[in-house]
Design a protein around this motif. Structure first.
Motif, mmCIF file in Angstrom:
data_model
loop_
_atom_site.group_PDB
_atom_site.id
_atom_site.type_symbol
_atom_site.label_atom_id
_atom_site.label_comp_id
_atom_site.label_asym_id
_atom_site.label_seq_id
_atom_site.Cartn_x
_atom_site.Cartn_y
_atom_site.Cartn_z
ATOM 1 N N ARG A 86 -3.947 31.793 8.089
ATOM 2 C CA ARG A 86 -3.287 30.498 8.325
ATOM 3 C C ARG A 86 -2.298 30.210 7.209
ATOM 4 O O ARG A 86 -2.653 30.164 6.053
ATOM 5 C CB ARG A 86 -4.323 29.394 8.402
ATOM 6 N N GLY A 87 -1.049 30.004 7.601
ATOM 7 C CA GLY A 87 -0.014 29.681 6.626
ATOM 8 C C GLY A 87 0.671 30.928 6.088
ATOM 9 O O GLY A 87 0.309 32.056 6.412
ATOM 10 N N ILE A 88 1.666 30.677 5.275
ATOM 11 C CA ILE A 88 2.403 31.771 4.649
ATOM 12 C C ILE A 88 3.013 31.235 3.363
ATOM 13 O O ILE A 88 3.468 30.091 3.319
ATOM 14 C CB ILE A 88 3.493 32.320 5.603
ATOM 15 N N GLY A 89 2.961 32.028 2.308
ATOM 16 C CA GLY A 89 3.569 31.563 1.073
ATOM 17 C C GLY A 89 3.253 32.418 -0.130
ATOM 18 O O GLY A 89 2.318 33.223 -0.123
ATOM 19 N N VAL A 90 4.046 32.230 -1.170
ATOM 20 C CA VAL A 90 3.866 32.928 -2.443
ATOM 21 C C VAL A 90 2.456 32.687 -2.969
ATOM 22 O O VAL A 90 1.822 33.587 -3.528
ATOM 23 C CB VAL A 90 4.936 32.470 -3.468
ATOM 24 N N GLU A 91 1.942 31.480 -2.764
ATOM 25 C CA GLU A 91 0.626 31.130 -3.301
ATOM 26 C C GLU A 91 -0.501 31.991 -2.734
ATOM 27 O O GLU A 91 -1.568 32.101 -3.326
ATOM 28 C CB GLU A 91 0.306 29.638 -3.076
ATOM 29 N N HIS A 92 -0.291 32.635 -1.595
ATOM 30 C CA HIS A 92 -1.313 33.478 -0.974
ATOM 31 C C HIS A 92 -1.216 34.951 -1.388
ATOM 32 O O HIS A 92 -2.098 35.738 -1.049
ATOM 33 C CB HIS A 92 -1.216 33.401 0.556
ATOM 34 N N ALA A 93 -0.152 35.324 -2.064
ATOM 35 C CA ALA A 93 0.088 36.731 -2.400
ATOM 36 C C ALA A 93 -0.837 37.199 -3.521
ATOM 37 O O ALA A 93 -1.236 36.426 -4.394
ATOM 38 C CB ALA A 93 1.542 36.922 -2.818
ATOM 39 N N SER A 94 -1.142 38.483 -3.473
ATOM 40 C CA SER A 94 -1.959 39.086 -4.528
ATOM 41 C C SER A 94 -1.129 39.227 -5.806
ATOM 42 O O SER A 94 0.105 39.193 -5.767
ATOM 43 C CB SER A 94 -2.453 40.463 -4.086
ATOM 44 N N LYS A 95 -1.824 39.413 -6.915
ATOM 45 C CA LYS A 95 -1.128 39.648 -8.187
ATOM 46 C C LYS A 95 -0.206 40.857 -8.069
ATOM 47 O O LYS A 95 0.929 40.837 -8.545
ATOM 48 C CB LYS A 95 -2.139 39.889 -9.310
ATOM 49 N N GLU A 96 -0.705 41.900 -7.437
ATOM 50 C CA GLU A 96 0.073 43.128 -7.285
ATOM 51 C C GLU A 96 1.340 42.898 -6.456
ATOM 52 O O GLU A 96 2.415 43.364 -6.822
ATOM 53 C CB GLU A 96 -0.788 44.218 -6.624
ATOM 54 N N ALA A 97 1.225 42.161 -5.358
ATOM 55 C CA ALA A 97 2.395 41.885 -4.510
ATOM 56 C C ALA A 97 3.439 41.070 -5.275
ATOM 57 O O ALA A 97 4.644 41.334 -5.170
ATOM 58 C CB ALA A 97 1.979 41.161 -3.236
ATOM 59 N N ILE A 98 2.988 40.095 -6.058
ATOM 60 C CA ILE A 98 3.915 39.279 -6.859
ATOM 61 C C ILE A 98 4.585 40.135 -7.919
ATOM 62 O O ILE A 98 5.811 40.087 -8.095
ATOM 63 C CB ILE A 98 3.179 38.067 -7.478
ATOM 64 N N ARG A 99 3.818 40.954 -8.604
ATOM 65 C CA ARG A 99 4.409 41.823 -9.644
ATOM 66 C C ARG A 99 5.422 42.795 -9.031
ATOM 67 O O ARG A 99 6.487 43.021 -9.602
ATOM 68 C CB ARG A 99 3.301 42.597 -10.363
ATOM 69 N N ASN A 100 5.084 43.370 -7.884
ATOM 70 C CA ASN A 100 6.016 44.299 -7.233
ATOM 71 C C ASN A 100 7.300 43.601 -6.812
ATOM 72 O O ASN A 100 8.393 44.147 -6.971
ATOM 73 C CB ASN A 100 5.356 44.976 -6.029
ATOM 74 N N ALA A 101 7.181 42.391 -6.265
ATOM 75 C CA ALA A 101 8.371 41.635 -5.861
ATOM 76 C C ALA A 101 9.257 41.348 -7.074
ATOM 77 O O ALA A 101 10.486 41.435 -6.995
ATOM 78 C CB ALA A 101 7.967 40.340 -5.167
ATOM 79 N N LEU A 102 8.639 41.035 -8.207
ATOM 80 C CA LEU A 102 9.414 40.732 -9.409
ATOM 81 C C LEU A 102 9.991 41.993 -10.059
ATOM 82 O O LEU A 102 11.011 41.925 -10.738
ATOM 83 C CB LEU A 102 8.564 39.927 -10.400
ATOM 84 N N LYS A 103 9.360 43.138 -9.843
ATOM 85 C CA LYS A 103 9.937 44.414 -10.322
ATOM 86 C C LYS A 103 11.160 44.793 -9.502
ATOM 87 O O LYS A 103 12.072 45.440 -10.000
ATOM 88 C CB LYS A 103 8.906 45.551 -10.213
ATOM 89 N N ASP A 104 11.158 44.409 -8.225
ATOM 90 C CA ASP A 104 12.234 44.788 -7.296
ATOM 91 C C ASP A 104 13.267 43.682 -7.111
ATOM 92 O O ASP A 104 13.878 43.572 -6.056
ATOM 93 C CB ASP A 104 11.630 45.153 -5.934
ATOM 94 N N VAL A 105 13.473 42.871 -8.131
ATOM 95 C CA VAL A 105 14.426 41.761 -8.055
ATOM 96 C C VAL A 105 15.809 42.284 -7.698
ATOM 97 O O VAL A 105 16.232 43.339 -8.159
ATOM 98 C CB VAL A 105 14.451 41.007 -9.408
ATOM 99 N N LYS A 106 16.489 41.529 -6.828
ATOM 100 C CA LYS A 106 17.847 41.877 -6.412
ATOM 101 C C LYS A 106 18.820 40.889 -7.036
ATOM 102 O O LYS A 106 18.549 39.699 -7.124
ATOM 103 C CB LYS A 106 17.982 41.807 -4.882
ATOM 104 N N GLU A 107 19.952 41.421 -7.456
ATOM 105 C CA GLU A 107 20.979 40.589 -8.070
ATOM 106 C C GLU A 107 22.093 40.333 -7.079
ATOM 107 O O GLU A 107 22.532 41.246 -6.384
ATOM 108 C CB GLU A 107 21.521 41.302 -9.310
ATOM 109 N N GLU A 108 22.552 39.090 -7.023
ATOM 110 C CA GLU A 108 23.654 38.730 -6.137
ATOM 111 C C GLU A 108 24.953 39.338 -6.630
ATOM 112 O O GLU A 108 25.226 39.344 -7.810
ATOM 113 C CB GLU A 108 23.852 37.202 -6.136
#
Length: 187
Positions: A91-113
């Protein structure tokens, strides 16, 4: 993992999830009605430390991302795939539900405009790849967003996002090949 930039998130629960995953500071937009004071805070953050926009992979999150990026040019972007942003109960969707690993991976793969260049991937390429105007287009765009780490976007915004993050023809072609291969395996 220490993050130099200030991370823009939607709310307090997102800040909690970020802080349990990495050492970082956040600015909360407190929903999609982002006020002038918050935009000024984000501008200051961009000038002093840089900003990473990290919103939920849903319509309100994309609306906030677009608004902040328009008001504060040059931000970086972190994206979560929808499955990584869903809680165990579904139920729901959001950053708050993500695992530590998923958050770290997203921040490692940051995209620059990036801007001020001619697009490399055109609307005709998107049509040919079945990313717009076809029965599998939505699923293909969702998978493309995961493979290229640029998040999900609708057909109208895809060309712009590919351009904004300077996705190369080679990276685009490799992702499309992977999508076709996966579809063939699932048939």
């Amino acid at each position: 993992m220490k993050i130099k930039e200030i991370i823009v998130v939607e709310g307090r629960d997102d800040t909690t999830a970020i802080k349990r995953s990495v050492d970082a500071d956040t600015i909360e937009t407190n929903g999609s009605a982002v006020g002038d004071a918050v935009i000024e805070q984000i501008r200051l953050a961009q000038e002093t430390r840089g900003v990473i926009i990290f919103t939920d992979p849903d319509f309100p999150g994309e609306k906030i991302r677009k608004l902040v990026a328009e008001q504060v040019p040059g931000c970086k972007h972190a994206f979560l795939a929808k499955p990584d942003a869903r809680p165990k109960n579904g139920r729901g969707i959001g950053v708050e539900h993500a695992s530590k690993e998923a958050i770290r991976n997203a921040l490692k793969d940051v995209k620059e405009e990036m801007a001020d260049t001619d697009p490399v991937i055109l609307k005709s390429d998107l049509l040919t790849a079945g990313l717009i105007g076809g029965p599998k287009a939505k699923d293909r765009r969702e998978r493309l967003g995961v493979l290229l780490k640029i998040g999900y976007t609708n057909g109208k915004q895809l060309e712009k996002r590919l351009h904004m993050f300077k996705i190369t023809r080679e990276a685009f072609a490799q992702a499309i090949e992977e999508i076709v291969r996966e579809e063939q395996q699932n048939d």
